[in-house]
Write a protein that holds these residues in place. Sequence first.
Motif, PDB file in Angstrom:
ATOM      1  N   ASN A  96       0.821  -1.208   0.000  1.00 58.36           N
ATOM      2  CA  ASN A  96       0.000   0.000   0.000  1.00 58.36           C
ATOM      3  C   ASN A  96       0.857   1.260   0.000  1.00 58.36           C
ATOM      4  OD1 ASN A  96      -3.146  -0.566   0.416  1.00 58.36           O
ATOM      5  ND2 ASN A  96      -1.953  -2.203   1.377  1.00 58.36           N
TER       6      ASN A  96
ATOM      7  N   ARG B 223      -2.117   6.240   4.338  1.00 57.97           N
ATOM      8  CA  ARG B 223      -1.903   4.883   3.840  1.00 57.97           C
ATOM      9  C   ARG B 223      -1.793   3.879   4.984  1.00 57.97           C
ATOM     10  NH1 ARG B 223       2.338   6.233  -1.146  1.00 57.97           N
ATOM     11  NH2 ARG B 223       0.834   7.442  -2.380  1.00 57.97           N
TER      12      ARG B 223
ATOM     13  N   TRP C  72      -5.280   3.142   5.833  1.00 54.15           N
ATOM     14  CA  TRP C  72      -5.896   2.253   4.841  1.00 54.15           C
ATOM     15  C   TRP C  72      -5.564   0.793   5.158  1.00 54.15           C
ATOM     16  CZ3 TRP C  72      -4.102   5.327  -0.074  1.00 54.15           C
ATOM     17  CH2 TRP C  72      -4.948   6.414  -0.267  1.00 54.15           C
TER      18      TRP C  72
ATOM     19  N   LYS D  31      -8.626  -1.405   3.874  1.00 52.52           N
ATOM     20  CA  LYS D  31      -9.125  -0.806   2.631  1.00 52.52           C
ATOM     21  C   LYS D  31      -8.268  -1.262   1.448  1.00 52.52           C
ATOM     22  CE  LYS D  31     -11.297   3.184   4.771  1.00 52.52           C
ATOM     23  NZ  LYS D  31     -11.388   4.644   4.854  1.00 52.52           N
TER      24      LYS D  31
END
Length: 508
Positions: free
Chosen positions: A445, A480, A483, A488
Motif C-alpha cells: 500500500n 496509507r 488504509w 481498505k
Amino acid sequence: MFPLPQKESRAPTACPGLASAQDLDSNHGDGLERECSRKPERKLPEFSGVGDAPATVPSDSAYLSSRGSVIKWFWDSAEEGYRTYHMDEYDEEKNPSGIINMGTSENKLCFDLLSSRLSQSDMLRVEPSLLQYPDWRGHLFLREEVARFLSFYCKSPAPLKPENVVVLNGCASVFSALATVLCEVGEAFLIPAPYYGAITQHIYLYGGIRLVCVYLDSEATGLDTRPFQLSVEKLEMALQRANSEGVKVKGLILINPQNPLGDVYSPGELRDYLEFAKRHELHVMVDEVYMLSVFEESAGYHSVLSLEGLPDPQRTHVMWAASKDFGMSGLRFGTLYTENRDVATAVASLCRYHGLSGLVQHQMAQLLRDQDWISQVYLPANHARLKAAHTYVAGELRALGIPFLSGGAGFFLWIDLRKAPPTLQYLPEPTFKEEMLLWRRFLDNKVLLSCGKAFECKEPGWFRLVFSDQAHRLCLGMQRVRWVLEGKPQVPEDSPSYQSQEPGGQCR
C-alpha cells in the motif's frame, strides 16, 4: 540480535533480526524468502557471528569466497525493501502513487537551513593541503573543532582533547573499526534489545564480532519502571548466560538516545551501566548519534561525556555523527572520542579505508565552528519542526487507537500493533510471520515501515515509524497506514497529489 549458538541450525526466515529492515545503510527488506530458496548452500564458519542468520547461506556465485558469500547474503537479505522503495519513490509531481518512506531514520525537515548554510562562501575552499593525504585521524583543524563542539554540547566537565578524536566516514565505520580493534573473531558485545539492527552488520562484516542480546520487556514491572527498561540485573543475567555458553563477551553497546525506543538514559542509569562494565572489565561503546535531536526538554538528556569521573575512561568510547542531528546522512561524517591512545591509534590506522575527503573535512570544521548558527538558528528550528511532526503523527496514532512509545528524542515512534481496537485487525496471531505479512501489506500500500524483528524485538507486533519528514508526505503516509489497518483497498494508481501543509491540518 546475536542469539547464542543453537543446538540445531535454523533456516532463513522472512524477517531475520539481523537484516530485514536496517536503516538507510539497510533497514527495510526481507528478500530471504525469495533470494534463498532452492539454491545450493554453503555452511558458515563456526562462531561466524551473524545474529539470526541461518547456519548456511546460498552459494550462488562461483566468484566469491565463503566470506564474500556471507557479505553478499547480508546485502540481499537487508536491502530488498529499500531497493523497492528507490525503484518506486514517492514524488509529489512525478510519482504521487510512489512509496512513502517512514522506515528510514533520516531528518528531512531542515534541508532549507542546511542548503543555505552549506552554500555560503566560507564552505567553498580548495587549497593544496585539502587535496593531499591527511593525517589519517583527520586534519588537526577538524579534530580541534570536534573537541570544542563535543565539549560544549556534551557539557563535559573539562575541555575534550583533539588528540582523543578520530574522524571517519560515518558511525557505521566507527562501529566497524572499533569492534574490530577491540575484539577477536567470535567474541561478543552485549546490546540491549530492541536495538538499531544494522549494528549487526557493522561489527560482523569486518571483525566477525557477535552480539549477545539483553532482551527487554515491553511491560513495566513496577511504579518506578518503564517499558523496555534496561537494568544492571538484566545485564548481569545476559553476561552469565553468554559465559555459560562459552561466548567471550568483551564489551557493552549503549545507544543514547535509544533507537528504536527514543528512550533517554538518566545520568544515574548511565553510571550504573558503566560501573557494571568496569566490574567485568568490559569496553563500552556509546552511540550518541541523536544527542542534539532531543526535542522535549523534559527528556533530560545527558551525554556520557558529561559525567564527572568516568568509572573506566580507558574502556569508554563515544561516537557521534552528523547524519542524524544535522540531517546529513549523505555527507558521511562520524567521529570517535576515546581517551585510550592505543584504541585511537588502531582505529586511525583503519581510517585509510574510512577517511573523509579534505574538502568535506573543511566543510565540517566550518559548520561545527559556527556555534551561533547551530545554537540560535538551526537547533531551535529543528527541534520545533521535530516536535510539530511528532505531535501530528502521535495524534493520528491516538485517533486510530494505536499505543506507542516515545521519549521525546530521535525521529521515530515505537508503535504497538499487537492489539487492535474492535474496528481494526493488525495481527491475526502473535507471530513474526504475521508481523512480516503486515509489513508487506504496508509496502504493498506504498508506505514503508520497519518491523520489530529487524530490531530484534522479542515480541511480534512492534513497528518503528519515522516522523521526521515534510508535512505533505507525513499526511499521505499516515493516510496509507490507516488504509492498511482498516483493511481498505491498495493505493490506486492515480493517487491525488498532496499539497504541502502543516502537520495537524485536514489531510485525511
